[in-house]
Write a protein that holds these residues in place. Structure first.
Motif, PDB file in Angstrom:
ATOM      1  N   THR A 127      -8.449 -49.023 -12.980  1.00 46.78           N
ATOM      2  CA  THR A 127      -8.271 -50.168 -13.872  1.00 46.78           C
ATOM      3  C   THR A 127      -9.582 -50.517 -14.573  1.00 46.78           C
ATOM      4  O   THR A 127      -9.607 -50.773 -15.784  1.00 46.78           O
ATOM      5  CB  THR A 127      -7.743 -51.381 -13.086  1.00 46.78           C
ATOM      6  OG1 THR A 127      -6.526 -51.027 -12.420  1.00 46.78           O
ATOM      7  CG2 THR A 127      -7.475 -52.559 -14.008  1.00 46.78           C
ATOM      8  N   ILE A 151      -6.790 -47.201 -23.182  1.00 46.65           N
ATOM      9  CA  ILE A 151      -6.423 -47.744 -21.869  1.00 46.65           C
ATOM     10  C   ILE A 151      -5.277 -46.950 -21.266  1.00 46.65           C
ATOM     11  O   ILE A 151      -5.330 -46.508 -20.109  1.00 46.65           O
ATOM     12  CB  ILE A 151      -6.049 -49.230 -21.998  1.00 46.65           C
ATOM     13  CG1 ILE A 151      -7.284 -50.068 -22.341  1.00 46.65           C
ATOM     14  CG2 ILE A 151      -5.387 -49.734 -20.712  1.00 46.65           C
ATOM     15  CD1 ILE A 151      -6.973 -51.505 -22.722  1.00 46.65           C
ATOM     16  N   VAL A 162       0.942 -48.662 -16.964  1.00 46.30           N
ATOM     17  CA  VAL A 162       0.466 -49.913 -17.545  1.00 46.30           C
ATOM     18  C   VAL A 162       1.654 -50.856 -17.769  1.00 46.30           C
ATOM     19  O   VAL A 162       2.717 -50.438 -18.221  1.00 46.30           O
ATOM     20  CB  VAL A 162      -0.294 -49.704 -18.872  1.00 46.30           C
ATOM     21  CG1 VAL A 162      -1.599 -48.990 -18.630  1.00 46.30           C
ATOM     22  CG2 VAL A 162       0.535 -48.939 -19.882  1.00 46.30           C
ATOM     23  N   ASN A 183      -1.718 -52.784 -23.726  1.00 44.77           N
ATOM     24  CA  ASN A 183      -2.412 -51.766 -22.956  1.00 44.77           C
ATOM     25  C   ASN A 183      -1.745 -50.400 -23.091  1.00 44.77           C
ATOM     26  O   ASN A 183      -1.988 -49.495 -22.293  1.00 44.77           O
ATOM     27  CB  ASN A 183      -2.477 -52.195 -21.486  1.00 44.77           C
ATOM     28  CG  ASN A 183      -3.266 -53.474 -21.317  1.00 44.77           C
ATOM     29  OD1 ASN A 183      -4.399 -53.570 -21.767  1.00 44.77           O
ATOM     30  ND2 ASN A 183      -2.667 -54.469 -20.676  1.00 44.77           N
ATOM     31  N   PRO A 203      -6.320 -54.758 -19.015  1.00 48.03           N
ATOM     32  CA  PRO A 203      -5.378 -53.809 -18.408  1.00 48.03           C
ATOM     33  C   PRO A 203      -4.728 -54.381 -17.150  1.00 48.03           C
ATOM     34  O   PRO A 203      -5.417 -54.931 -16.282  1.00 48.03           O
ATOM     35  CB  PRO A 203      -6.251 -52.606 -18.047  1.00 48.03           C
ATOM     36  CG  PRO A 203      -7.489 -52.756 -18.843  1.00 48.03           C
ATOM     37  CD  PRO A 203      -7.678 -54.213 -19.092  1.00 48.03           C
TER      38      PRO A 203
END
Length: 248
Positions: A127, A151, A162, A183, A203
């Motif tokens: 993360t 991300i 995500v 994200n 995130p």
């Protein structure tokens, strides 16, 4: 709502709020231990923010009853502090905002209580890596989708997912401003990043499915499969020299 560009003076105010949050997270580390309640943590957070000549951004926002969102294990975001005690091995997400002279900063960190599992530590590490990848794309001329894609690429390459139902956002005079910062997404899409934009990039990464459910309290968001979730967030200003992280 239009995207609001900030002046250097306004960004300086956000930086002041951001430093309060940075220092707050450092002070929380020794307090996050078995037996402490999330309500006790929230009381400390509110007191500290107010003692720094700031106001807690979340308190009473949309009716939220506390100064911090504290979410544990499979809880993704928006957990309400209470008499619940932390236990050894818990994964604890603390999301908090500070308002200084009319401007907000917003940040979150994921902590573990005592000795965490290797899997939990890896989730947090990925993360953090994903957040840094997103922030690296926060430069003038790029688009929001460049942040989102960076991300998503990191997260999914590590076998995680995500969250799609909740996203990052602009931040400034209001805690939530345009644009939304998902994200997930594709590079080259979304609003162009311009000098003076300030974004909360956050995130939310799940160990299993990206799907989430809303708990009975109508606030706490949980993973649908009951697996762990991590969240790390920073407020970032877009500058001519690249991204300026206001909360580190």
């Amino acid at each position: 709502m239009a995207i609001i560009l900030k002046s250097k003076k306004e960004i300086d105010r956000m930086r002041r709020a951001g430093l309060v949050l940075r220092d707050l997270f450092d002070l929380l580390v020794p307090k996050i231990k078995p037996g402490v309640t999330t309500g006790e943590l929230d009381a400390f957070i509110e007191s500290y923010i107010r003692n720094q000549n700031c106001k807690p951004s979340f308190k009473n926002l949309y009716g939220f009853p506390a100064s911090a969102c504290i979410s544990i294990n499979e809880e993704v975001v928006h957990g309400i502090p209470s008499s619940r005690q932390l236990r050894e091995g818990d994964l604890v997400k603390i999301d908090v905002g500070a308002l200084y002279e009319g401007f907000h900063a917003d940040a979150s960190r994921t902590f573990w209580v005592g000795h965490a599992s290797a899997a939990a530590k890896r989730l947090v590490s990925v993360t953090a890596k994903a957040l840094d990848a997103g922030i690296s794309k926060a430069v003038p001329g790029n688009r929001v989708g460049d942040i989102s894609s960076a991300i998503q690429t990191v997260v999914e390459s590590e076998g995680f997912s995500v969250v799609r139902d909740y996203v990052g956002h602009g931040v400034g005079r209001s805690l939530h401003e345009d644009p939304q910062v998902p994200n997930f997404g594709f590079p080259g899409q979304g609003p162009i990043l311009r000098v003076g934009m300030t974004l909360a990039i956050e995130p939310m990464v799940n160990e299993g499915t990206h799907e989430v459910i809303l708990a009975e309290d109508k606030w706490t968001v949980k993973t649908k499969d009951g697996k762990l979730s991590a969240q790390i967030e920073d407020t970032v200003a877009i500058t001519e020299d690249g991204p300026f992280i206001l909360t580190r």
